[in-house]
Design a protein around this motif. Sequence first.
Motif, PDB file in Angstrom:
ATOM      1  N   SER A  11       0.849  -1.192   0.000  1.00 59.85           N
ATOM      2  CA  SER A  11       0.000   0.000   0.000  1.00 59.85           C
ATOM      3  C   SER A  11       0.876   1.230   0.000  1.00 59.85           C
ATOM      4  N   ALA A  12       0.338   2.359  -0.450  1.00 62.73           N
ATOM      5  CA  ALA A  12       1.038   3.637  -0.352  1.00 62.73           C
ATOM      6  C   ALA A  12      -0.005   4.744  -0.290  1.00 62.73           C
ATOM      7  N   ILE A  13       0.355   5.802   0.454  1.00 64.30           N
ATOM      8  CA  ILE A  13      -0.556   6.939   0.600  1.00 64.30           C
ATOM      9  C   ILE A  13      -0.012   8.092  -0.219  1.00 64.30           C
ATOM     10  N   GLY A  14      -0.876   8.688  -1.039  1.00 70.58           N
ATOM     11  CA  GLY A  14      -0.461   9.820  -1.866  1.00 70.58           C
ATOM     12  C   GLY A  14      -1.578  10.835  -1.989  1.00 70.58           C
ATOM     13  N   GLN A  15      -1.169  12.045  -2.363  1.00 70.85           N
ATOM     14  CA  GLN A  15      -2.151  13.104  -2.601  1.00 70.85           C
ATOM     15  C   GLN A  15      -2.383  13.233  -4.104  1.00 70.85           C
ATOM     16  N   TRP A  16      -3.609  13.019  -4.502  1.00 68.96           N
ATOM     17  CA  TRP A  16      -3.964  13.052  -5.926  1.00 68.96           C
ATOM     18  C   TRP A  16      -4.832  14.269  -6.225  1.00 68.96           C
ATOM     19  N   SER A  17      -4.557  14.940  -7.352  1.00 64.57           N
ATOM     20  CA  SER A  17      -5.422  16.021  -7.813  1.00 64.57           C
ATOM     21  C   SER A  17      -5.834  15.715  -9.244  1.00 64.57           C
ATOM     22  N   GLY A  18      -7.099  15.995  -9.533  1.00 63.11           N
ATOM     23  CA  GLY A  18      -7.546  15.732 -10.893  1.00 63.11           C
ATOM     24  C   GLY A  18      -8.946  16.231 -11.147  1.00 63.11           C
ATOM     25  N   ALA A  19      -9.369  16.054 -12.397  1.00 60.73           N
ATOM     26  CA  ALA A  19     -10.712  16.463 -12.812  1.00 60.73           C
ATOM     27  C   ALA A  19     -11.712  15.411 -12.366  1.00 60.73           C
ATOM     28  N   ARG A  20     -12.818  15.868 -11.781  1.00 58.98           N
ATOM     29  CA  ARG A  20     -13.854  14.916 -11.382  1.00 58.98           C
ATOM     30  C   ARG A  20     -14.502  14.315 -12.623  1.00 58.98           C
ATOM     31  N   LEU A  21     -14.632  12.996 -12.594  1.00 60.41           N
ATOM     32  CA  LEU A  21     -15.151  12.309 -13.768  1.00 60.41           C
ATOM     33  C   LEU A  21     -16.638  12.623 -14.015  1.00 60.41           C
ATOM     34  N   GLY A  22     -17.431  12.723 -12.949  1.00 61.98           N
ATOM     35  CA  GLY A  22     -18.881  12.924 -13.113  1.00 61.98           C
ATOM     36  C   GLY A  22     -19.212  14.173 -13.926  1.00 61.98           C
ATOM     37  N   PRO A  23     -18.719  15.361 -13.506  1.00 62.23           N
ATOM     38  CA  PRO A  23     -19.003  16.576 -14.275  1.00 62.23           C
ATOM     39  C   PRO A  23     -18.508  16.488 -15.719  1.00 62.23           C
ATOM     40  N   LEU A  24     -17.382  15.817 -15.916  1.00 59.78           N
ATOM     41  CA  LEU A  24     -16.864  15.675 -17.281  1.00 59.78           C
ATOM     42  C   LEU A  24     -17.844  14.860 -18.138  1.00 59.78           C
ATOM     43  N   LEU A  25     -18.403  13.809 -17.552  1.00 56.95           N
ATOM     44  CA  LEU A  25     -19.363  12.985 -18.299  1.00 56.95           C
ATOM     45  C   LEU A  25     -20.636  13.777 -18.596  1.00 56.95           C
ATOM     46  N   LEU A  26     -21.046  14.619 -17.641  1.00 61.28           N
ATOM     47  CA  LEU A  26     -22.223  15.463 -17.897  1.00 61.28           C
ATOM     48  C   LEU A  26     -21.937  16.432 -19.034  1.00 61.28           C
ATOM     49  N   ALA A  27     -20.725  17.000 -19.041  1.00 63.12           N
ATOM     50  CA  ALA A  27     -20.363  17.958 -20.090  1.00 63.12           C
ATOM     51  C   ALA A  27     -20.397  17.284 -21.466  1.00 63.12           C
ATOM     52  N   ALA A  28     -20.068  15.998 -21.502  1.00 67.96           N
ATOM     53  CA  ALA A  28     -20.088  15.272 -22.770  1.00 67.96           C
ATOM     54  C   ALA A  28     -21.505  14.816 -23.128  1.00 67.96           C
ATOM     55  N   GLY A  29     -22.468  15.000 -22.221  1.00 64.95           N
ATOM     56  CA  GLY A  29     -23.842  14.578 -22.501  1.00 64.95           C
ATOM     57  C   GLY A  29     -23.991  13.067 -22.468  1.00 64.95           C
ATOM     58  N   LEU A  30     -23.579  12.479 -21.357  1.00 66.96           N
ATOM     59  CA  LEU A  30     -23.689  11.019 -21.192  1.00 66.96           C
ATOM     60  C   LEU A  30     -25.112  10.566 -21.507  1.00 66.96           C
ATOM     61  N   ARG A  31     -25.231   9.582 -22.348  1.00 69.37           N
ATOM     62  CA  ARG A  31     -26.563   9.119 -22.727  1.00 69.37           C
ATOM     63  C   ARG A  31     -27.136   8.185 -21.655  1.00 69.37           C
ATOM     64  N   PRO A  32     -28.472   8.200 -21.503  1.00 70.59           N
ATOM     65  CA  PRO A  32     -29.097   7.352 -20.468  1.00 70.59           C
ATOM     66  C   PRO A  32     -28.823   5.868 -20.678  1.00 70.59           C
ATOM     67  N   SER A  33     -28.482   5.457 -21.883  1.00 72.38           N
ATOM     68  CA  SER A  33     -28.221   4.031 -22.128  1.00 72.38           C
ATOM     69  C   SER A  33     -26.844   3.588 -21.626  1.00 72.38           C
ATOM     70  N   ALA A  34     -25.979   4.538 -21.250  1.00 76.31           N
ATOM     71  CA  ALA A  34     -24.628   4.177 -20.788  1.00 76.31           C
ATOM     72  C   ALA A  34     -24.706   3.472 -19.435  1.00 76.31           C
ATOM     73  N   ARG A  35     -23.929   2.406 -19.279  1.00 75.90           N
ATOM     74  CA  ARG A  35     -23.896   1.688 -17.987  1.00 75.90           C
ATOM     75  C   ARG A  35     -22.493   1.602 -17.396  1.00 75.90           C
ATOM     76  N   TYR A  36     -21.484   1.690 -18.247  1.00 70.57           N
ATOM     77  CA  TYR A  36     -20.100   1.575 -17.774  1.00 70.57           C
ATOM     78  C   TYR A  36     -19.243   2.648 -18.441  1.00 70.57           C
TER      79      TYR A  36
END
Length: 257
Positions: A136-161
């Motif tokens: 195991s290792a502990i680290g500090q990660w910074s990044g773009a949240r995936l959820g808002p990015l998917l909303l910006a792309a217009g995730l279709r309701p049929s998407a499951r994964y």
Amino acid sequence: MKSRLAVSRRGLIAGASAGLGGLVLAGCDRLSRAPSYRDLLNSAEGLTYRSQRLLEAAQPLAREFPASAISRIFKLNGSIQPGGAAYHALLADNFASYRLAVGGLVARPLSLSLDQLKALAARTQITRHDCVEGWSAIGQWSGARLGPLLLAAGLRPSARYIVFHCADDLGGPGSPYYESIDLVDAFHPQTILAYALNGQPLPVGHGAPIRLRVERQLGYKQAKFVMGIEAVDRLDGIQGGKGGFWEDRGYEWYAGI
Ligand SMILES: Nc1nc2c(c(=O)[nH]1)N[C@H]1C(S)=C(S)[C@@H](COP(=O)(O)O)O[C@H]1N2
Ligand SMILES: [Mo]
């Protein structure tokens, strides 16, 4: 806890509008005024926003640690540098020509530079990475949240994964590393496309320019060298059909800690 939720909601809304305004509507004003385009946008956003609220509701966070707990050495594991001319070209210009492809079941496929990714709703977290091999290792990660990015792309309701396609051919030519998660994990507040580790640009060995952090699962889910993300409704048509490089070789798809 309450304030953290409030912040993440604001982050989500800011992220969705930054994505739409900055990435999609800029430079296509005429298109955005056309009713059909607006209707598409509204219907897609409405559906995904409602699903998103359901998906995010009451999801527990993975444990976060103080800065004093950060590991002095964070082991490198698996691929530590993709071979191949394409990745070398990216490395040579310090990822200035890198573009993250966002496609599959989305209304608006995106192609995002690192700067564009860094302008999206972000999160920083200090978490523990647990590899199935027993370290195991502990680290500090910074990044773009995936959820808002998917909303910006217009995730279709049929998407499951959401599938993550990587630059390294760990399984030989034509078998790049890949991973996948469901929408519950995709919209979890701690699920980010990380571009920094311990306040520094993500080192090559840890997956530069971006790697997934999905904090409630084991190390092999944390896809490095992510080149593209794809929204799909099933996993059985991709490589070995089990949803990931190690899953195709017998590991569990849901690798909860
Ligand atoms: N693209 C890619 N991602 C990957 C791997 C890999 O070989 N290639 N290895 C996985 C495994 S098993 C672990 S434990 C972590 C290691 O991440 P680290 O090198 O940052 O410690 O990355 C995961 N993601
Ligand atoms: Mo691992």
